[in-house]
Design a protein around this motif. Structure first.
Motif, PDB file in Angstrom:
ATOM      1  N   CYS A  76      52.742  46.170  33.578  1.00 53.69           N
ATOM      2  CA  CYS A  76      52.512  46.401  34.955  1.00 53.69           C
ATOM      3  C   CYS A  76      53.362  47.400  35.460  1.00 53.69           C
ATOM      4  N   CYS A 114      39.208  39.810  31.943  1.00 54.57           N
ATOM      5  CA  CYS A 114      39.074  41.336  32.096  1.00 54.57           C
ATOM      6  C   CYS A 114      39.579  41.719  30.669  1.00 54.57           C
ATOM      7  N   CYS A 144      47.747  39.084  38.517  1.00 59.15           N
ATOM      8  CA  CYS A 144      46.585  38.221  38.546  1.00 59.15           C
ATOM      9  C   CYS A 144      46.466  37.009  37.699  1.00 59.15           C
ATOM     10  N   CYS A 309      46.817  52.554  39.031  1.00 57.22           N
ATOM     11  CA  CYS A 309      48.178  52.284  38.425  1.00 57.22           C
ATOM     12  C   CYS A 309      48.284  53.247  37.090  1.00 57.22           C
ATOM     13  N   CYS A 343      48.854  46.928  45.293  1.00 57.71           N
ATOM     14  CA  CYS A 343      47.815  46.409  44.267  1.00 57.71           C
ATOM     15  C   CYS A 343      47.010  45.466  44.976  1.00 57.71           C
ATOM     16  N   CYS A 376      37.506  41.321  36.694  1.00 52.93           N
ATOM     17  CA  CYS A 376      38.622  41.534  37.799  1.00 52.93           C
ATOM     18  C   CYS A 376      38.376  41.368  38.932  1.00 52.93           C
ATOM     19  N   TYR A 379      40.004  43.050  42.239  1.00 49.88           N
ATOM     20  CA  TYR A 379      39.596  44.389  42.642  1.00 49.88           C
ATOM     21  C   TYR A 379      38.188  44.289  43.267  1.00 49.88           C
TER      22      TYR A 379
HETATM   23  S1  BJ8 Z   1      49.949  46.716  40.041  1.00 49.70           S
HETATM   24  S2  BJ8 Z   1      46.466  46.855  39.195  1.00 49.70           S
HETATM   25  S3  BJ8 Z   1      49.089  47.154  36.512  1.00 49.70           S
HETATM   26  S4  BJ8 Z   1      48.429  44.114  38.273  1.00 49.70           S
HETATM   27  S5  BJ8 Z   1      42.335  44.643  35.895  1.00 49.70           S
HETATM   28  S6  BJ8 Z   1      44.796  42.732  34.543  1.00 49.70           S
HETATM   29  S7  BJ8 Z   1      44.756  43.005  38.055  1.00 49.70           S
HETATM   30  S8  BJ8 Z   1      42.216  41.018  36.065  1.00 49.70           S
HETATM   31  S9  BJ8 Z   1      46.175  45.564  35.907  1.00 49.70           S
HETATM   32 FE1  BJ8 Z   1      47.472  45.673  37.403  1.00 49.70          FE
HETATM   33 FE2  BJ8 Z   1      50.002  45.802  37.951  1.00 49.70          FE
HETATM   34 FE3  BJ8 Z   1      48.096  45.507  40.074  1.00 49.70          FE
HETATM   35 FE4  BJ8 Z   1      48.709  47.806  38.811  1.00 49.70          FE
HETATM   36 FE5  BJ8 Z   1      44.473  41.400  36.023  1.00 49.70          FE
HETATM   37 FE6  BJ8 Z   1      42.429  43.041  37.394  1.00 49.70          FE
HETATM   38 FE7  BJ8 Z   1      42.562  42.784  34.727  1.00 49.70          FE
HETATM   39 FE8  BJ8 Z   1      44.491  44.078  36.052  1.00 49.70          FE
END
Ligand code: BJ8
Length: 423
Positions: A76, A114, A144, A309, A343, A376, A379
């Protein structure tokens, strides 16, 4: 046994299964990238990295480990690379972007998770990705629910550190993230055996800032009406940025930008003048997920920006340099990583919509594709506000949900084509 197979075998990988992945990748890469006309010469480096993606860089990481350096895997963009680099560690992004890894992830995760999480877990547990085998420690984060619980499963198999991310942007939340960063410094010091002082941290901040500036320069080239590089090629560069050596990547991106700026001067574009300019927003696109860019750009559109991201969120805002104390540096990192990353895991998160609107203007877009990975919830739910506000502001928006499978590609193409025709 060739050199790569020997390395993969030493890493304890499932060679037979991994060979299936190796056999599929060149075809997929060729179809999406090598069929493009008029690609910049500067893409040669990125082609080479991708062609031997499980060979060249993994061998470098193993060589560094033999010299006593630690490789740290992250999932992340909240995890500050600077702290890892300051401890003489090497960062490698680990998010999985291929359907190939999903079934293995589904053995331990609910099917309605996801695909990014399923693929990431599957790549580790199925022993079919060298990066997931090489990393000495994984660093997760409480973003998440799916990721949080998946990290617990991964921690049975690999050493993990979790960074606890508050989900609001109140002053006390930022203060908590400051502390989380200082704790992370200690974790890295203990794990690598290297003291992180302010000079080393400032140096690391500078290295990552230079990388961000190069990527900002790359994106600036896409704001022009003459588009000198495809969205597919930029996406590939962004994906490689997560695991390549940062200083080498900076140099390669800057060399490419020299060429792109010259192309703009000479009016050399990769797309026809009237091709609809698309901004993509939503969940990240981990390598080798090239699906939506490929669909848009083989249906007559051109992707000029990604608000996600694996796009602008990765490089927007640099970190203040020349900090005097570790506390000051931690606050500087918090300012960039916490206050400026919007995010959907934050509540509320109106700044993301402001970002999309700002980018839509800067990149002169004709339409916005809001693309989220299936399951997800963050989002998908935030979509209610995103779509409403963008439409209120007069933008044409198409929201889509997809995963890593190819089965919906034709259906997506039909919807995208209709959207491109309409705008
Ligand atoms: S800052 S977008 S890289 S958490 S798509 S795993 S949120 S269920 S990737 Fe993310 Fe960091 Fe946020 Fe960016 Fe969960 Fe959704 Fe899957 Fe996600």
């Amino acid at each position: 046994m060739d050199k790569n197979h020997q390395m993969w075998s030493d890493l304890g990988m499932d060679l037979d299964k991994h060979d299936l992945l190796c056999a599929a990748l060149p075809g997929a890469f060729g179809d999406v990238f090598l069929t493009q006309e008029n690609r910049p010469k500067g893409m040669d480096y990125f082609n080479m990295v991708t062609a031997d993606i499980h060979g060249i860089r993994p061998a470098e990481l193993i060589a560094a480990q033999k010299e006593g350096r630690k490789v740290i895997g992250t999932f992340c963009v909240f995890v500050p690379d600077e702290v890892i680099i300051a401890a003489n560690g090497i960062v490698t992004g680990l998010c999985g972007g291929s359907q190939f890894w999903v079934p293995e992830g589904e053995k331990v995760l609910p099917a309605n998770t996801c695909p990014l999480i399923k693929a990431s877990v599957g790549a580790r547990l199925g022993k079919t990705c060298p990066y997931f085998r090489i990393a000495d420690m994984f660093v997760g984060e409480t973003t998440c629910d799916g990721k949080k619980k998946a990290y617990e499963i991964l921690s049975e198999d690999v050493k993990m550190h979790i960074m606890h991310l508050p989900h609001g942007k109140r002053p006390q939340d930022a203060a908590a993230w400051d502390k989380e960063i200082l704790d992370f410094v200690k974790v890295m010091e203990d794990f690598t055996g290297n003291k992180v002082d302010i000079d080393k941290l400032n140096q690391a901040i500078h290295i990552v800032n230079e990388k961000r500036k190069a990527l900002q320069r790359l994106y600036n080239c896409r704001k022009n009406t003459c588009v000198p590089i495809s969205g597919r090629d930029v996406l590939l560069i962004m994906q490689i940025a997560f695991f390549d050596d940062p200083e080498r990547l900076t140099a390669q991106v800057n060399t490419l930008c020299d060429e792109l700026e010259k192309r703009i001067e000479e009016g050399i574009s990769v797309s026809p003048k009237n091709a609809p300019r698309i901004l993509l927003t939503g969940t990240p696109m981990a390598i080798p997920n090239w699906k939506m860019h490929n669909i848009v750009e083989t249906s007559g559109g051109i992707v000029v920006c990604e608000e996600n991201c694996t796009g602008t969120r990765y490089f927007t805002h640099t970190v203040k340099e020349n900090n005097k104390t570790m506390e000051e540096a931690a606050s500087a990192l918090t300012e960039r990583y916490f206050n400026n990353i919007h995010c959907a895991c934050f509540t509320p998160n109106p700044e993301r919509i402001d970002d999309i609107l700002r980018l839509a203007k800067e990149y002169q877009v004709d339409g916005i594709l809001n693309v989220n990975l299936k399951f997800c919830n963050l989002y998908a739910t935030e979509n209610y506000f995103v779509e409403r506000r963008l439409k209120e502001e007069g933008y044409k928006v198409l929201s889509l949900e997809t995963d890593y499978e190819d089965s919906d590609a034709e259906q997506l193409r039909t919807r995208v084509s209709a959207f491109l025709e309409m705008i």
